[in-house]
Design a protein around this motif. Sequence first.
Motif, PDB file in Angstrom:
ATOM      1  N   VAL A 149      -3.838   2.604  -3.021  1.00  0.00           N
ATOM      2  CA  VAL A 149      -3.181   3.904  -2.857  1.00  0.00           C
ATOM      3  C   VAL A 149      -4.146   4.797  -2.079  1.00  0.00           C
ATOM      4  CG1 VAL A 149      -2.331   5.971  -4.038  1.00  0.00           C
ATOM      5  CG2 VAL A 149      -1.776   3.707  -4.960  1.00  0.00           C
ATOM      6  N   PHE A 150      -3.647   5.438  -1.035  1.00  0.00           N
ATOM      7  CA  PHE A 150      -4.460   6.358  -0.235  1.00  0.00           C
ATOM      8  C   PHE A 150      -4.061   7.795  -0.539  1.00  0.00           C
ATOM      9  CE2 PHE A 150      -4.616   2.455   2.128  1.00  0.00           C
ATOM     10  CZ  PHE A 150      -5.903   2.432   2.656  1.00  0.00           C
ATOM     11  N   CYS A 151      -5.071   8.637  -0.740  1.00  0.00           N
ATOM     12  CA  CYS A 151      -4.831  10.080  -0.848  1.00  0.00           C
ATOM     13  C   CYS A 151      -5.938  10.706   0.009  1.00  0.00           C
ATOM     14  CB  CYS A 151      -4.910  10.541  -2.304  1.00  0.00           C
ATOM     15  SG  CYS A 151      -4.620  12.320  -2.462  1.00  0.00           S
ATOM     16  N   VAL A 152      -5.664  10.832   1.298  1.00  0.00           N
ATOM     17  CA  VAL A 152      -6.755  11.160   2.225  1.00  0.00           C
ATOM     18  C   VAL A 152      -6.488  12.436   3.018  1.00  0.00           C
ATOM     19  CG1 VAL A 152      -7.370   8.707   2.423  1.00  0.00           C
ATOM     20  CG2 VAL A 152      -5.825   9.727   4.116  1.00  0.00           C
ATOM     21  N   GLY A 153      -7.529  12.858   3.727  1.00  0.00           N
ATOM     22  CA  GLY A 153      -7.388  13.995   4.643  1.00  0.00           C
ATOM     23  C   GLY A 153      -7.267  15.331   3.927  1.00  0.00           C
ATOM     24  N   ASN A 154      -8.084  15.551   2.914  1.00  0.00           N
ATOM     25  CA  ASN A 154      -8.081  16.862   2.244  1.00  0.00           C
ATOM     26  C   ASN A 154      -6.732  17.223   1.658  1.00  0.00           C
ATOM     27  OD1 ASN A 154     -10.796  17.324   3.049  1.00  0.00           O
ATOM     28  ND2 ASN A 154      -9.979  17.690   5.108  1.00  0.00           N
ATOM     29  N   SER A 155      -6.204  16.345   0.851  1.00  0.00           N
ATOM     30  CA  SER A 155      -4.904  16.603   0.230  1.00  0.00           C
ATOM     31  C   SER A 155      -5.045  17.005  -1.232  1.00  0.00           C
ATOM     32  CB  SER A 155      -4.030  15.343   0.322  1.00  0.00           C
ATOM     33  OG  SER A 155      -3.867  14.967   1.675  1.00  0.00           O
ATOM     34  N   LEU A 156      -5.938  16.318  -1.972  1.00  0.00           N
ATOM     35  CA  LEU A 156      -5.965  16.485  -3.428  1.00  0.00           C
ATOM     36  C   LEU A 156      -6.238  17.927  -3.866  1.00  0.00           C
ATOM     37  CD1 LEU A 156      -5.670  14.891  -6.098  1.00  0.00           C
ATOM     38  CD2 LEU A 156      -8.169  14.684  -6.121  1.00  0.00           C
ATOM     39  N   HIS A 157      -6.917  18.716  -3.014  1.00  0.00           N
ATOM     40  CA  HIS A 157      -7.204  20.095  -3.443  1.00  0.00           C
ATOM     41  C   HIS A 157      -5.924  20.936  -3.553  1.00  0.00           C
ATOM     42  CE1 HIS A 157      -8.160  20.897   1.071  1.00  0.00           C
ATOM     43  NE2 HIS A 157      -6.912  21.195   0.846  1.00  0.00           N
ATOM     44  N   HIS A 158      -4.795  20.408  -3.087  1.00  0.00           N
ATOM     45  CA  HIS A 158      -3.530  21.144  -3.246  1.00  0.00           C
ATOM     46  C   HIS A 158      -2.933  20.981  -4.645  1.00  0.00           C
ATOM     47  CE1 HIS A 158      -3.594  22.416   0.832  1.00  0.00           C
ATOM     48  NE2 HIS A 158      -3.518  21.194   1.316  1.00  0.00           N
ATOM     49  N   ALA A 159      -3.456  20.042  -5.437  1.00  0.00           N
ATOM     50  CA  ALA A 159      -2.989  19.914  -6.831  1.00  0.00           C
ATOM     51  C   ALA A 159      -3.447  21.158  -7.596  1.00  0.00           C
ATOM     52  CB  ALA A 159      -3.577  18.654  -7.456  1.00  0.00           C
ATOM     53  N   THR A 160      -2.570  21.635  -8.495  1.00  0.00           N
ATOM     54  CA  THR A 160      -2.832  22.910  -9.174  1.00  0.00           C
ATOM     55  C   THR A 160      -3.886  22.794 -10.276  1.00  0.00           C
ATOM     56  OG1 THR A 160      -0.505  23.322  -8.761  1.00  0.00           O
ATOM     57  CG2 THR A 160      -1.618  24.891 -10.176  1.00  0.00           C
ATOM     58  N   GLY A 161      -5.097  23.083  -9.915  1.00  0.00           N
ATOM     59  CA  GLY A 161      -6.198  23.122 -10.879  1.00  0.00           C
ATOM     60  C   GLY A 161      -6.478  21.780 -11.522  1.00  0.00           C
ATOM     61  N   ALA A 162      -7.338  21.811 -12.543  1.00  0.00           N
ATOM     62  CA  ALA A 162      -7.757  20.566 -13.192  1.00  0.00           C
ATOM     63  C   ALA A 162      -6.566  19.842 -13.815  1.00  0.00           C
ATOM     64  CB  ALA A 162      -8.806  20.873 -14.255  1.00  0.00           C
ATOM     65  N   THR A 163      -5.602  20.614 -14.353  1.00  0.00           N
ATOM     66  CA  THR A 163      -4.445  19.986 -15.003  1.00  0.00           C
ATOM     67  C   THR A 163      -3.581  19.268 -13.971  1.00  0.00           C
ATOM     68  OG1 THR A 163      -4.490  21.834 -16.525  1.00  0.00           O
ATOM     69  CG2 THR A 163      -2.515  20.459 -16.579  1.00  0.00           C
ATOM     70  N   GLY A 164      -3.300  19.951 -12.873  1.00  0.00           N
ATOM     71  CA  GLY A 164      -2.479  19.348 -11.813  1.00  0.00           C
ATOM     72  C   GLY A 164      -3.176  18.151 -11.193  1.00  0.00           C
ATOM     73  N   ARG A 165      -4.478  18.287 -11.000  1.00  0.00           N
ATOM     74  CA  ARG A 165      -5.247  17.191 -10.397  1.00  0.00           C
ATOM     75  C   ARG A 165      -5.240  15.980 -11.324  1.00  0.00           C
ATOM     76  NH1 ARG A 165      -9.066  20.486  -9.210  1.00  0.00           N
ATOM     77  NH2 ARG A 165     -10.499  19.868 -10.855  1.00  0.00           N
ATOM     78  N   VAL A 173       0.838  -1.206   0.000  1.00  0.00           N
ATOM     79  CA  VAL A 173       0.000   0.000   0.000  1.00  0.00           C
ATOM     80  C   VAL A 173       0.871   1.253   0.000  1.00  0.00           C
ATOM     81  CG1 VAL A 173      -1.983  -1.100   1.133  1.00  0.00           C
ATOM     82  CG2 VAL A 173      -0.227  -0.042   2.531  1.00  0.00           C
ATOM     83  N   LEU A 174       0.309   2.305  -0.594  1.00  0.00           N
ATOM     84  CA  LEU A 174       1.000   3.593  -0.660  1.00  0.00           C
ATOM     85  C   LEU A 174       0.090   4.663  -0.075  1.00  0.00           C
ATOM     86  CD1 LEU A 174       3.151   5.672  -1.835  1.00  0.00           C
ATOM     87  CD2 LEU A 174       1.779   5.650  -3.934  1.00  0.00           C
ATOM     88  N   ASP A 175       0.619   5.448   0.850  1.00  0.00           N
ATOM     89  CA  ASP A 175      -0.089   6.656   1.293  1.00  0.00           C
ATOM     90  C   ASP A 175       0.668   7.816   0.653  1.00  0.00           C
ATOM     91  OD1 ASP A 175      -1.320   8.764   2.457  1.00  0.00           O
ATOM     92  OD2 ASP A 175      -0.940   8.182   4.532  1.00  0.00           O
ATOM     93  N   CYS A 176       0.058   8.436  -0.374  1.00  0.00           N
ATOM     94  CA  CYS A 176       0.819   9.389  -1.185  1.00  0.00           C
ATOM     95  C   CYS A 176       0.670  10.848  -0.731  1.00  0.00           C
ATOM     96  CB  CYS A 176       0.475   9.217  -2.660  1.00  0.00           C
ATOM     97  SG  CYS A 176      -1.194   9.735  -3.076  1.00  0.00           S
ATOM     98  N   SER A 177       0.068  11.082   0.413  1.00  0.00           N
ATOM     99  CA  SER A 177       0.094  12.419   1.048  1.00  0.00           C
ATOM    100  C   SER A 177       0.044  12.119   2.545  1.00  0.00           C
ATOM    101  CB  SER A 177      -1.077  13.281   0.597  1.00  0.00           C
ATOM    102  OG  SER A 177      -2.269  12.543   0.594  1.00  0.00           O
ATOM    103  N   CYS A 178       1.147  11.567   3.034  1.00  0.00           N
ATOM    104  CA  CYS A 178       1.150  10.875   4.332  1.00  0.00           C
ATOM    105  C   CYS A 178       1.085  11.804   5.527  1.00  0.00           C
ATOM    106  CB  CYS A 178       2.363   9.958   4.436  1.00  0.00           C
ATOM    107  SG  CYS A 178       3.946  10.833   4.342  1.00  0.00           S
ATOM    108  N   GLY A 179       1.362  13.106   5.328  1.00  0.00           N
ATOM    109  CA  GLY A 179       1.355  13.995   6.483  1.00  0.00           C
ATOM    110  C   GLY A 179       2.289  13.475   7.557  1.00  0.00           C
ATOM    111  N   THR A 180       1.826  13.459   8.805  1.00  0.00           N
ATOM    112  CA  THR A 180       2.695  13.040   9.911  1.00  0.00           C
ATOM    113  C   THR A 180       2.695  11.522  10.122  1.00  0.00           C
ATOM    114  OG1 THR A 180       0.884  13.840  11.298  1.00  0.00           O
ATOM    115  CG2 THR A 180       2.848  15.199  11.184  1.00  0.00           C
TER     116      THR A 180
END
Length: 251
Positions: A109-125, A42-49
């Motif tokens: 793959v986990f991308c959790v806890g309000n992380s994806l909104h940091h991707a730059t717009g539709a292209t970055g996302r 498994v991968l946590d790709c915005s793992c924070g702390t």
Amino acid sequence: MTGYDVLAEVYEWLISDAKLPPAEFAASFDDVLNLLPSNAHVLDCSCGTGQLAVGLAGRGMQVVATDASEAMVRRTAELSEEFGASVRALRANWEELPEHFQDNTFDMVFCVGNSLHHATGATGRGAALESMSRLLRPGGRLVLTSRTWELVRARGSRLEISDRLVRRHGRDAVVVYRWEIAPRWEEEHHIEIAIAQVDATGLVLVRSELLSCWPYRYEELEVELHRVGLQTELSTFDPEAENYMVVASKV
Ligand SMILES: C[S@@+](CC[C@H](N)C(=O)[O-])C[C@H]1O[C@@H](n2cnc3c(N)ncnc32)[C@H](O)[C@@H]1O
């Protein structure tokens, strides 16, 4: 701007009491984790702390934890050491992930806890989701949690101050969120997060960071997931609830 290097120091004041213990953080995903073999990759790709990554390793899974913030990765490595967990932690933003891992590597793959909104717009996302999809094996699943931006935007720019002190490591803090909502969905928005610790003498120590984010509607996310070969298997989206989870499997 990615941010979080300052917040990394005090991030536990932002995690709810219930999710602070790694085992509890992982348990909040019991329903999807039950779909995996116990030694899954498994991968946590915005793992924070690192609470989720360490919790997953505690279940016997082979865990990789990545984050764009060096300070967050350091904290994940420290938490793993504290719990004697075997987590491979490395700094990588979403678009860099394919440079570090082969396609079809992970079961989840986990991308959790309000992380994806940091991707730059539709292209970055789109690029971020494309990376996550590539790393999943066929049939593997992406687990994504998100704020309901439809609600956040409807409330407009505002200041949100916690109505009670948050105590961590014997220190109390007031948590403040300042939301800067842009006129249009596709524009850059900002969230400023401040953690104001108050010591016994009344001294106040503030740590704050201004974060950029690009909101998205649930329908857009669904389309973007499908575009990168992911099929929604489960969604808890409810326009009146603050957060939702989407589980999407690689076709
Ligand atoms: C709100 S925190 C959530 C952390 C953790 N998942 C949790 O639930 O506590 C968002 C995380 O996303 C990371 N992040 C932001 N932009 C990123 C990017 N482009 N690539 C990878 N991680 C990113 C931040 O550094 C931060 O650790």
